[in-house]
Design an enzyme around this catalytic site. Structure first.
Site, short mmCIF file in Angstrom:
data_model
loop_
_atom_site.label_atom_id
_atom_site.label_comp_id
_atom_site.label_asym_id
_atom_site.label_seq_id
_atom_site.Cartn_x
_atom_site.Cartn_y
_atom_site.Cartn_z
N CYS A 99 39.85 35.89 41.26
CA CYS A 99 39.75 35.28 39.94
C CYS A 99 39.48 33.80 40.14
O CYS A 99 40.11 33.15 40.97
CB CYS A 99 41.06 35.48 39.20
SG CYS A 99 41.08 34.70 37.57
N HIS A 118 38.87 43.13 33.86
CA HIS A 118 39.49 41.87 34.28
C HIS A 118 39.27 40.79 33.20
O HIS A 118 40.21 40.09 32.81
CB HIS A 118 38.87 41.45 35.62
CG HIS A 118 39.37 40.14 36.17
ND1 HIS A 118 40.13 40.05 37.32
CD2 HIS A 118 39.21 38.86 35.73
CE1 HIS A 118 40.41 38.77 37.55
NE2 HIS A 118 39.87 38.03 36.61
N GLU A 119 38.03 40.67 32.73
CA GLU A 119 37.72 39.61 31.76
C GLU A 119 38.34 39.89 30.39
O GLU A 119 38.81 38.97 29.71
CB GLU A 119 36.20 39.43 31.62
CG GLU A 119 35.47 39.03 32.90
CD GLU A 119 36.04 37.80 33.60
OE1 GLU A 119 36.66 36.95 32.93
OE2 GLU A 119 35.88 37.70 34.83
N HIS A 126 41.81 38.79 30.41
CA HIS A 126 41.93 37.33 30.24
C HIS A 126 42.08 36.98 28.77
O HIS A 126 42.92 36.16 28.39
CB HIS A 126 40.69 36.62 30.78
CG HIS A 126 40.80 36.20 32.22
ND1 HIS A 126 41.81 35.40 32.69
CD2 HIS A 126 40.01 36.47 33.30
CE1 HIS A 126 41.64 35.19 33.99
NE2 HIS A 126 40.56 35.83 34.39
ZN ZN Z 1 39.79 36.01 36.27
#
Ligand code: ZN
Length: 195
Positions: free
Chosen positions: A91, A133-134, A137
């Site tokens: 990341c 993953h995004e 976030h």
């Molecule tokens: Zn990340």
């Protein structure tokens, strides 16, 4: 604009939906792609540059020349998940730190592009992992949250190092205090700055 490191409060901010696709958003996204390439990344979420809106960018090639591989996901939602698979992740908010993360193997994601056009994608492998993953976030969830308890324990000292470095940067005024950052995020939620 800069990519903020863990534990910057923006990384724990739950993003608010984008309500208008305008010149400000297009300019912001162009700057984010430049920052992402500079940092050798393949994805970047708005809260990683301390903005509280629900969108992220992806270019799985990580190559600025591959402009046609650039994807923008505005107000994304993962509407279907199937199977699980574990693989290594990194990341941009945790430079040089990598770890195994369990994710859904296959997903269906819905979002809007920069033209305001809705789209749907069914993905597996790297695209599936990157988009999970995004999207995390945008909900204030970090890949370290998704690691096994064993890994969390093992990596605790690394996270403490990130934390200590960040607090030192705050003392040097490289970042404002957490309270000031949170006030700014709350202010931006109402809408982008007007000229
Ligand atoms: Zn990340």
């Amino acid at each position: 604009m800069q990519i903020v490191p863990y534990p910057h409060p923006a990384l724990r901010w739950k993003s608010v939906p984008v309500t208008e696709i305008n010149e400000y958003l297009r300019t912001t996204i162009r700057k984010m792609f430049d920052l992402m390439y500079e940092a050798k990344g393949i994805g970047l979420a708005a809260n990683q540059v301390a903005l509280p809106w629900r969108f992220f960018i992806i270019n799985l090639t990580g190559d600025p020349a591959e402009v046609h591989e650039e994807l923008v996901f505005i107000n994304p939602e993962i509407v279907k998940r199937k199977g699980t698979v574990e693989d290594e992740e990194g990341c941009l908010s945790f430079p040089k730190f990598y770890g195994q993360v369990r994710r859904a193997e296959e997903i269906v994601v819905e979002a809007f592009d920069l033209q305001g056009q809705g789209f749907q994608m069914k993905l597996d492998d790297l695209p599936s992992r990157a988009i999970q993953h995004e999207t995390d976030h945008l909900d204030g969830v970090l890949f370290t949250d998704r690691m096994s308890d064993e890994l969390k324990l093992q990596y605790a000292p690394i996270l403490q190092d990130f934390e200590a470095t960040y607090r030192k940067q705050q003392e040097l005024d490289l970042f404002p205090s957490d309270d000031v950052i949170k006030q700014e995020l709350a202010r931006l939620e109402a809408g982008p700055p007007r000229p």
